[in-house]
Every structure is written in structure tokens, then in C-alpha cells.
Design a protein around this motif. Structure first.
Motif, PDB file in Angstrom:
ATOM      1  N   ILE A 120      -8.234  -6.664  -7.699  1.00 49.53           N
ATOM      2  CA  ILE A 120      -8.239  -5.622  -8.739  1.00 49.53           C
ATOM      3  C   ILE A 120      -8.367  -4.247  -8.080  1.00 49.53           C
ATOM      4  CG2 ILE A 120      -9.577  -4.656 -10.643  1.00 49.53           C
ATOM      5  CD1 ILE A 120     -10.240  -7.541 -11.483  1.00 49.53           C
ATOM      6  N   ILE A 121      -9.254  -4.154  -7.090  1.00 43.96           N
ATOM      7  CA  ILE A 121      -9.408  -2.900  -6.351  1.00 43.96           C
ATOM      8  C   ILE A 121      -8.106  -2.533  -5.646  1.00 43.96           C
ATOM      9  CG2 ILE A 121     -10.605  -1.807  -4.414  1.00 43.96           C
ATOM     10  CD1 ILE A 121     -13.062  -3.503  -5.161  1.00 43.96           C
ATOM     11  N   LEU A 122      -7.448  -3.533  -5.035  1.00 43.70           N
ATOM     12  CA  LEU A 122      -6.194  -3.267  -4.329  1.00 43.70           C
ATOM     13  C   LEU A 122      -5.114  -2.784  -5.293  1.00 43.70           C
ATOM     14  CD1 LEU A 122      -4.559  -3.317  -1.725  1.00 43.70           C
ATOM     15  CD2 LEU A 122      -4.012  -5.717  -2.186  1.00 43.70           C
ATOM     16  N   PHE A 123      -5.028  -3.399  -6.463  1.00 48.22           N
ATOM     17  CA  PHE A 123      -4.033  -2.963  -7.455  1.00 48.22           C
ATOM     18  C   PHE A 123      -4.298  -1.512  -7.890  1.00 48.22           C
ATOM     19  CE2 PHE A 123      -3.276  -7.597  -8.514  1.00 48.22           C
ATOM     20  CZ  PHE A 123      -1.969  -7.604  -8.038  1.00 48.22           C
ATOM     21  N   ILE A 124      -5.583  -1.160  -8.037  1.00 41.74           N
ATOM     22  CA  ILE A 124      -5.923   0.219  -8.396  1.00 41.74           C
ATOM     23  C   ILE A 124      -5.516   1.173  -7.270  1.00 41.74           C
ATOM     24  CG2 ILE A 124      -7.831   1.801  -8.874  1.00 41.74           C
ATOM     25  CD1 ILE A 124      -9.269  -0.566 -10.241  1.00 41.74           C
ATOM     26  N   GLN A 125      -5.801   0.785  -6.015  1.00 42.90           N
ATOM     27  CA  GLN A 125      -5.391   1.608  -4.881  1.00 42.90           C
ATOM     28  C   GLN A 125      -3.875   1.767  -4.833  1.00 42.90           C
ATOM     29  OE1 GLN A 125      -7.444  -0.818  -1.833  1.00 42.90           O
ATOM     30  NE2 GLN A 125      -8.437   1.077  -1.182  1.00 42.90           N
ATOM     31  N   ALA A 126      -3.169   0.661  -5.084  1.00 42.85           N
ATOM     32  CA  ALA A 126      -1.705   0.674  -4.992  1.00 42.85           C
ATOM     33  C   ALA A 126      -1.088   1.564  -6.062  1.00 42.85           C
ATOM     34  CB  ALA A 126      -1.168  -0.754  -5.113  1.00 42.85           C
ATOM     35  N   TRP A 127      -1.776   1.699  -7.190  1.00 41.34           N
ATOM     36  CA  TRP A 127      -1.237   2.474  -8.318  1.00 41.34           C
ATOM     37  C   TRP A 127      -0.938   3.917  -7.905  1.00 41.34           C
ATOM     38  CZ3 TRP A 127       0.295   0.844 -13.024  1.00 41.34           C
ATOM     39  CH2 TRP A 127       0.562   1.819 -14.000  1.00 41.34           C
ATOM     40  N   GLY A 128      -1.810   4.485  -7.087  1.00 38.28           N
ATOM     41  CA  GLY A 128      -1.620   5.883  -6.713  1.00 38.28           C
ATOM     42  C   GLY A 128      -1.063   6.076  -5.321  1.00 38.28           C
ATOM     43  N   TYR A 129      -0.653   4.976  -4.668  1.00 36.52           N
ATOM     44  CA  TYR A 129      -0.164   5.104  -3.291  1.00 36.52           C
ATOM     45  C   TYR A 129       1.297   5.539  -3.282  1.00 36.52           C
ATOM     46  CZ  TYR A 129       0.896   4.062   1.558  1.00 36.52           C
ATOM     47  OH  TYR A 129       1.297   4.164   2.867  1.00 36.52           O
ATOM     48  N   LYS A 130       1.619   6.512  -2.429  1.00 36.95           N
ATOM     49  CA  LYS A 130       2.990   6.976  -2.271  1.00 36.95           C
ATOM     50  C   LYS A 130       3.520   6.489  -0.928  1.00 36.95           C
ATOM     51  CE  LYS A 130       2.399  11.154  -5.087  1.00 36.95           C
ATOM     52  NZ  LYS A 130       2.492  12.638  -5.103  1.00 36.95           N
ATOM     53  N   TYR A 131       4.550   5.650  -0.996  1.00 32.40           N
ATOM     54  CA  TYR A 131       5.128   5.094   0.223  1.00 32.40           C
ATOM     55  C   TYR A 131       5.885   6.182   0.977  1.00 32.40           C
ATOM     56  CZ  TYR A 131       3.983   0.514  -1.676  1.00 32.40           C
ATOM     57  OH  TYR A 131       3.316  -0.573  -2.173  1.00 32.40           O
ATOM     58  N   VAL A 132       5.813   6.101   2.300  1.00 29.97           N
ATOM     59  CA  VAL A 132       6.502   7.068   3.141  1.00 29.97           C
ATOM     60  C   VAL A 132       7.425   6.316   4.094  1.00 29.97           C
ATOM     61  CG1 VAL A 132       4.614   8.723   3.040  1.00 29.97           C
ATOM     62  CG2 VAL A 132       4.658   7.031   4.870  1.00 29.97           C
ATOM     63  N   THR A 133       8.394   7.044   4.632  1.00 26.44           N
ATOM     64  CA  THR A 133       9.283   6.482   5.634  1.00 26.44           C
ATOM     65  C   THR A 133       8.893   7.066   6.977  1.00 26.44           C
ATOM     66  OG1 THR A 133      11.079   6.275   4.050  1.00 26.44           O
ATOM     67  CG2 THR A 133      11.668   6.241   6.386  1.00 26.44           C
ATOM     68  N   ILE A 134       8.433   6.205   7.856  1.00 20.75           N
ATOM     69  CA  ILE A 134       8.028   6.638   9.190  1.00 20.75           C
ATOM     70  C   ILE A 134       9.226   6.498  10.115  1.00 20.75           C
ATOM     71  CG2 ILE A 134       6.501   6.209  11.142  1.00 20.75           C
ATOM     72  CD1 ILE A 134       5.091   7.325   8.705  1.00 20.75           C
ATOM     73  N   ALA A 135       9.565   7.573  10.803  1.00 22.39           N
ATOM     74  CA  ALA A 135      10.730   7.537  11.676  1.00 22.39           C
ATOM     75  C   ALA A 135      10.490   6.637  12.874  1.00 22.39           C
ATOM     76  CB  ALA A 135      11.054   8.949  12.164  1.00 22.39           C
ATOM     77  N   THR A 136      11.540   5.953  13.311  1.00 21.95           N
ATOM     78  CA  THR A 136      11.488   5.143  14.520  1.00 21.95           C
ATOM     79  C   THR A 136      11.748   6.026  15.719  1.00 21.95           C
ATOM     80  OG1 THR A 136      13.826   4.648  14.422  1.00 21.95           O
ATOM     81  CG2 THR A 136      12.353   3.164  13.253  1.00 21.95           C
ATOM     82  N   GLU A 137      11.594   5.455  16.914  1.00 27.59           N
ATOM     83  CA  GLU A 137      11.878   6.199  18.125  1.00 27.59           C
ATOM     84  C   GLU A 137      13.320   6.702  18.124  1.00 27.59           C
ATOM     85  OE1 GLU A 137      10.888   3.320  20.999  1.00 27.59           O
ATOM     86  OE2 GLU A 137       8.812   3.960  21.196  1.00 27.59           O
ATOM     87  N   GLU A 138      14.235   5.834  17.654  1.00 26.19           N
ATOM     88  CA  GLU A 138      15.644   6.195  17.661  1.00 26.19           C
ATOM     89  C   GLU A 138      15.906   7.363  16.725  1.00 26.19           C
ATOM     90  OE1 GLU A 138      19.994   4.219  16.601  1.00 26.19           O
ATOM     91  OE2 GLU A 138      18.171   3.014  16.529  1.00 26.19           O
ATOM     92  N   SER A 139      15.347   7.273  15.516  1.00 29.15           N
ATOM     93  CA  SER A 139      15.614   8.337  14.557  1.00 29.15           C
ATOM     94  C   SER A 139      14.955   9.645  14.973  1.00 29.15           C
ATOM     95  CB  SER A 139      15.138   7.929  13.160  1.00 29.15           C
ATOM     96  OG  SER A 139      13.749   7.720  13.154  1.00 29.15           O
ATOM     97  N   GLU A 140      13.775   9.561  15.609  1.00 30.76           N
ATOM     98  CA  GLU A 140      13.127  10.774  16.087  1.00 30.76           C
ATOM     99  C   GLU A 140      13.967  11.449  17.168  1.00 30.76           C
ATOM    100  OE1 GLU A 140       9.260   9.571  17.265  1.00 30.76           O
ATOM    101  OE2 GLU A 140       8.391   9.834  15.275  1.00 30.76           O
TER     102      GLU A 140
END
Length: 722
Positions: A682-702
Motif C-alpha cells: 500500500i505504501i509502495l502504491f502511494i509512492q508510485a502515484w506521485g513518481y515521475k519516470y525519467v529517461t537516463i541516458a546511456t554512455e552511447e547517447s551521452e
């Protein structure tokens, strides 16, 4: 075997390059390189090491109860304390390897420590050789230091053998084969070591823990030899510093500076470390802490998951392992998890996840983790229901201030008993070759006496006399007495001395048998049980009772002094029996059940294993993927370290609950863990509700981004010159 062992085989998620037509400067254009032969030594070494670790771990819980005679609660505490050590020490091993010794020396030195621990625990299981308890703890500590210390080094050392990017594809295949070696070592040892434990007799015992620990110890020694043999082929990198240690120092400095500069406001408390650490590290640490915060409830999952080797194994000892002609051993049930992992992961990749995508459900990693955690909780609800089904056949054991008493009648006529004094018994008639029992009698542990009256019933032949006996009874003890005629005195009721019973079940699927014979002469009686194996009981004519023996579950032909009695007689796993004989009428015997046999089949554990494994795939595999895709590349080691710590903390939770002894019945403890798991999700679902996913660049893309920025700067300069 757990999927948590697959941290280093989880591949990085790549994103599309900024300009597809631009070739990355990382691309290798030279001739193909040969596959490094050194890798085969590392993979073989890993197979042997995992065989040792999981083989020892599979039988550890039963060793603690069967050999060291610990209670299930104490054995659970020791087992999970050992797991805690195994998952705290990887951080220490990584720091030693990356900061001082390098990976090769760290693996070699800690493997030697590991081997000494493995040999130590094997020797502790040799009777009357060395202090078993002390050497068991020495062995567990050394193994914990060894296996934990080399855990983060071996797979990474294998990766060091490849030239990247020239051998990027070979490197990915290496991690797949490495994971296969982990699974192979786990599967083989989890299946074999219980067989070595139970089916081999040594040192006069029906089991052979020394061999069951010894074979994994030999495999560990072999793994060291194989590892050293590959030394001329290895590429050994010099220590470059440990990112986990660096991150810890950065966080510590940030906290100290935040306290010192309380009045100075910063956007983030970690920004106070900018006086000593660069902005990129601080930025990456912020992202890593953001991910780790989402993992606050991860330890609860591992608290449930790792009980497969402790509480669920103990649960299996109280169940019937008969499966057709095969008898499944309690600790062998642990092999179900790795088998299901190997089968279910491809099923999820090929069928389940595409179906989820088509239905547009469970698309986000944190949602998958939440569902996986709920499945783990459901698995423990099912284990509680199984425990409820097992309860009627559970052994009832005496406790302090309470005694158990059984009286057996071997006289060929009904005897009426009664008692006064410390124990009162209303008149009760015991049939020939039958028994009377009372399982809860208030009694002093030091012992006290009462008067037992035994008289023949009216249906007996005339001439048998009434007798009074002063009988001793002790608290915290199960005891029995036997009524008999007395040698050569058919009209004389006699009573044997007090014998202690052993109503607790065997944990290895065998049954306990004691033989009682009413003699007609002064010679000893010999009783044989002949099935797939043969057992002989010698009954002294003075005591009338034999020693207790452990018999394999089977149908037995029974012989009294070489004369067969009846057809066949059943002994089942977990049952505790007293067989009563009257030598004067040797064609008759009676089987008295002291403790009911295990009557719930072990296959009823499959549902909870299946649900737990499904939950593991959704929770553990997805959790690692989430960590690696959401955290910067420089923080991958931090994510692995955080995962190890979560495993250790989860096992600490189990230790706390086991030591607290909150519930007398195991069923309620299962429900407690299920409740903790549901609350955590239940705590995890609450945390997930406000989480904004990000795209982390790889070595290649950097690299591509940097190249694009350089190109744009160049174009801008050209325009200015124009």
C-alpha cells in the motif's frame, strides 16, 4: 536460488541516439576479437561456488534442529542471521576490490576464507570430533564473509576480460552463461545435498550431514583450483576506487555541512557538499537516493522470500513427501523455486508481458512491483492455510509444569485403572494390547508421585489380583508405564519402571517406532521389521521396552522371534508408534499411535511456491530493471549495494519476529508477515502515484549528445564568422 543473484546480468536499457545517421565514437570498426578463454575458468568457478553455497544453505535449517538440537525458532534466527551476513559483506568485498586489492586478489583471498568455513562446518558434523556448535558458527561466519565478499567481484571480473565495445555482444552472452552457471549450481546442489544428508548413513547415524556439507566444501576447493589455473589468461585491472564508498562519503559530508550551515538555504540538502564534491556526482547521488527511497518496502519482500529456506522447510517436515514410488525430502522442496524461475521468466517475456501490454495493464515498473509484493503476501496466506490443515496431525509436546502420561496394557485381558494423589484418574478400562493416555497433567518438573490402582475386569480369568503402584511423574516430560503379567506369573499384574516417550516428529520424513513385548520367559525378545530396509529391535525381558528407532515410511512384515505376525504393518513419515506384543499369543500385535503421521501431502506446497515465484519475477526482476533504468550509469553499483542491504534488512525482520515469539502457532506468524507485505505494498502504491519516470541516458547517447553539442557549437561559430 534467487533472481537477486542476477544483478550483473541485467542489461542496460538503451535509448535511440540523437542523430541516427551519426556513428558513435564508441563503435569498433576493427577485426573481430577472439572470445577470451579466461572466461571459461570464471564461469566454471562460479558453478562450483554456487553449488557449495546453495548446497550448504539448503540443509542448514534442518542441521541446526537435527544435529545441534535447536528449536525451530532458534534455528530460524541463526539461519537468517547467516543470510544477513551474506548480504552485508558484498559491500565490504566491493570496497576492498575496487579500492585496494583488485578483483583477482580479493576473489582468491576470500575464496580461501570461504573454503576454510565450508570445511569447518563439514567437520562439525562428525560425532565426537570437534565442538560442533563452535565450529558451526566459525564455519558460518567464514562462509558469510567469503561468499558475500566475492559476490560483487566475480561477474565483474569476468566482464573485465572483454574489450568493449569490440566485444559488446560477447559480453552480453557471457552474462547469460554466467547466470546459467548460477542456476545450474543451485539446481544441482539443492537436489543432491538432501539425498546425501538422508540416504547415506555414516558414523553410526541414519543421516550424514558431514558428507552433505563435505561435498559442497570439496566443490569450493575445486572452484579455487580452477580459478587459479586461469591466472595466466586473466586481464587484471588495477583498483580505481569504489563508487559506493565515494557516494557514502559525499552523503556524510553533505549531512555534516547541512548541520554546520543550518542558516544557509539550499535547494537540496546534498548541495551543501558542493564545496568538496563536483556537481555531477552530487546530481547522480540525488537521483540514486530518489530511487532508494522508493525501495523502502523492499526488505519486507525479502523477509518473506528467504523463509523458503527456514519456515517453509520446517513446514515441509510436517508433511507427507510420498509421491508415487518417490519420497520427496523436506529440504528438496527448495528446488521448486529455481525450476519455476527458469520456466516462468521466458513465459513472462513471451506471453504474459505482451498480454499485459495488449490489455494496457501493469505497464509501469512500480505497479508491477506492487502486484508482485501482494502475490508474496498471498503466498504466505496460503502457507497459513496449509499450516491449518497440518495442525490436527501436529505433535503435542509437554511443557514446563505439565506432563504427559501413557499406560500400555500387554496383559491378555482388560485392566481397569484408576489413580489418586498428584494425578487423579477415574476408572478406565484398557483393552488387551491397548493404551490409555493423558497429554496435559499438571506436574512438578522435579517429579512427584501418585497411586495407580490396576485391577482385572470381570471378563478376565479368575485369579488375577488387584495391585497398587506408587508411580512417579515429571513435568516437561512425556512418560509411559507398561502393565504386564510378570515372567512366569500369569496371575500377577506388574508395572515396569518409568520410560520417557519422544512424541515429537522426525523432520526427515521417517517414523519413530518403539516395541513393547510381554514376555513368557526370561529370554530377550527380538522383533524385526522387514521392508525395503530391515530393522531389528531387541527387547530386554526386564524392561519390556526397546529403544526408539527411526524407520523409513513403508509397509513392513513384522517378526517376533522369527515368527511372522499378521500381513504387513504401515509406518508413515512423521508418525510416532508403539507396537505392543504378547509373547504368549505371538500372532497378535497392536499399533498404538503416539503422534499422528504426516497426512497432508507436500505437493500442497506447490501453490505457495508458484505464487511466490511469480511475485519474485514481478517484484525482484522488475525492481532491478527499475533501478538500473532510472538511476545514472555511475550509480549502478550503488543500486546493487542498496539491493543487498534490503535483503539483509529483510532477514533482520525475520530474526526480530522469531525472537519475539509473538505467537504460539506458526499459522499466525505467516499471517503477520502477509499483513506486513500488504501494508508495505500500500505504501509502495502511494509512492508510485506521485513518481515521475525519467529517461537516463546511456554512455552511447551521452557521447552522441556531446558530439551533437560540439557540432552545433561549430556551426554557430561558422555563422558568426560569416
Amino acid at each position: 536460488m534467487s533472481v537477486k543473484e542476477n544483478e550483473d546480468s541485467v542489461s542496460r536499457k538503451s535509448i535511440e541516439s540523437v542523430e541516427k545517421q551519426e556513428k558513435s565514437p564508441e563503435v569498433y570498426d576493427g577485426p573481430p576479437l577472439k572470445y577470451p578463454k579466461s572466461v571459461f575458468f570464471i564461469i566454471t568457478n562460479e558453478f562450483c561456488e554456487r553449488f557449495c553455497y546453495y548446497g550448504m544453505r539448503t540443509i542448514l535449517a534442518l542441521y541446526l534442529t537435527d544435529w545441534l538440537l535447536y528449536s525451530e525458532d532458534t534455528a530460524t534466527v541463526v539461519y537468517h542471521a547467516y543470510i544477513v551476513l551474506c548480504y552485508f559483506t558484498p559491500i565490504l568485498g566491493a570496497i576492498i576490490a575496487d579500492s585496494w586489492l583488485g578483483r583477482f586478489k580479493t576473489i582468491l583471498i576470500l575464496s580461501l576464507v570461504y573454503a576454510v568455513g565450508s570445511v569447518s562446518i563439514s567437520m562439525s558434523a562428525i560425532p565426537d570430533f570437534i565442538p560442533p556448535e563452535a565450529f558451526t558458527y566459525v564455519g558460518l561466519v567464514l562462509i558469510g564473509l567469503g561468499t558475500g565478499g566475492i559476490k560483487p567481484c566475480v561477474s565483474a571480473f569476468g566482464g573485465d576480460q572483454f574489450v568493449v565495445p569490440a566485444q559488446e555482444k560477447q559480453l552480453q552472452k557471457y552474462f547469460s552463461v554466467f547466470y546459467l552457471a548460477i542456476n545450474g549450481g543451485s539446481l544441482v546442489s539443492t537436489f543432491i545435498t538432501p539425498i546425501l544428508r538422508e540416504d547415506v548413513e555414516c558414523f553410526g547415524r541414519d543421516d550424514c550431514y558431514s558428507l552433505a556439507f563435505g561435498v559442497p566444501a570439496i566443490l569450493m576447493l575445486v572452484s579455487i583450483v580452477i580459478f587459479v589455473a586461469g591466472k595466466p589468461l586473466y586481464k587484471c585491472k588495477e583498483p580505481e576506487g569504489n563508487i559506493v564508498l565515494q557516494v557514502c562519503k559525499c552523503i556524510g559530508h553533505g549531512i555534516v555541512m547541512r548541520v554546520k550551515n543550518r542558516k544557509e538555504k539550499k535547494e537540496h540538502w546534498l548541495d551543501h557538499a558542493a564545496d568538496k564534491y563536483d556537481q555531477k556526482l552530487i546530481h547522480d547521488v540525488k537521483l540514486a537516493l530518489r530511487i532508494l527511497f522508493m525501495f523502502l518496502t523492499v526488505p519486507i519482500f525479502w523477509a518473506l522470500y528467504d523463509q523458503q529456506g527456514s519456515r517453509w522447510t520446517f513446514q515441509a517436515t510436517r508433511m507427507d513427501g510420498q509421491l508415487g514410488e518417490i519420497v520427496i525430502k523436506p529440504d528438496q522442496m527448495q528446488v521448486v523455486n529455481p525450476i519455476m524461475i527458469v520456466v516462468l521468466i521466458p513465459v513472462f517475456e513471451v506471453a504474459v508481458y505482451p498480454l499485459f501490454k495488449k490489455l494496457n495493464i501493469l505497464q509501469k515498473p512500480l505497479t508491477k512491483m506492487g502486484v508482485g509484493g501482494c502475490l508474496a503476501g498471498l503466498a504466505f496466506v496460503i502457507s497459513a492455510l496449509v499450516e491449518l490443515a497440518i495442525k490436527p496431525s501436529a505433535a503435542i509436546l509437554p511443557v514446563s509444569g505439565e506432563a504427559q502420561l501413557r499406560i500400555y496394557n500387554t496383559i491378555n485381558c482388560p485392566i481397569i485403572i484408576s489413580a489418586t494423589g498428584a494425578v487423579t484418574i477415574d476408572e478406565f478400562e484398557i483393552s488387551p494390547l491397548a493404551s490409555w493416555e493423558r497429554l496435559h497433567i499438571a506436574a512438578q518438573d522435579a517429579g512427584q508421585t501418585f497411586t495407580l490402582v490396576a485391577q482385572p475386569s470381570d471378563s478376565c480369568d479368575s485369579g488375577i489380583n488387584l495391585r497398587n503402584f506408587n508411580v512417579e511423574i515429571r513435568g516437561n516430560t512425556a512418560q509411559n508405564y507398561v502393565l504386564h503379567n510378570g515372567i512366569g506369573a500369569s496371575t500377577q499384574i506388574s508395572l515396569t519402571a518409568r520410560f520417557e516417550d519422544s512424541p515429537d516428529k522426525n523432520r526427515d520424513g521417517t517414523g519413530k517406532v518403539r516395541v513393547v513385548v510381554n514376555p513368557i520367559d526370561s529370554g530377550n525378545n527380538v522383533v524385526q521389521f522387514l521392508g525395503a530396509r530391515g530393522y531389528t529391535f531387541t527387547v530386554d525381558q526386564n524392561t519390556l521396552e526397546s529403544e526408539i528407532q527411526n524407520l523409513e515410511a513403508d509397509d513392513y512384515e513384522v517378526f517376533l522371534n522369527s515368527e511372522r505376525i499378521g500381513s504387513t504393518h504401515l509406518v508413515k513419515g512423521g508418525g510416532v508408534y508403539t507396537f505392543l506384543f504378547d509373547e504368549e499369543t505371538p500372532t497378535i500385535l497392536s499399533r498404538q499411535i503416539v503422534t499422528p503421521e504426516n497426512n497432508v501431502n507436500m505437493m500442497w506446497l506447490i501453490p505457495q511456491y508458484f505464487i511466490m515465484t511469480t511475485g519474485e519475477i514481478l517484484f525482484s526482476v522488475t525492481g532491478l530493471e527499475f533501478a538500473f533504468t532510472q538511476a545514472p550509469l555511475t550509480m549502478k553499483s550503488v543500486m546493487v549495494a542498496g539491493w543487498y542491504i534490503a535483503v539483509a534488512v529483510g532477514n533482520l525482520v525475520v530474526i526480530f519476529v522469531a525472537e519475539a515469539k509473538i505467537f504460539e502457532e506458526q499459522m499466525y506468524e505467516y499471517l503477520l508477515f502477509a499483513g506486513l507485505m500488504f501494508a508495505g505494498m500500500i505504501i509502495l502504491f502511494i509512492q508510485a502515484w506521485g513518481y515521475k519516470y525519467v529517461t537516463i541516458a546511456t554512455e552511447e547517447s551521452e557521447d552522441n549528445l556531446k558530439k551533437l553539442e560540439d557540432k552545433r557549437s561549430s556551426i554557430s561559430s561558422e555563422h558568426k564568422h560569416e
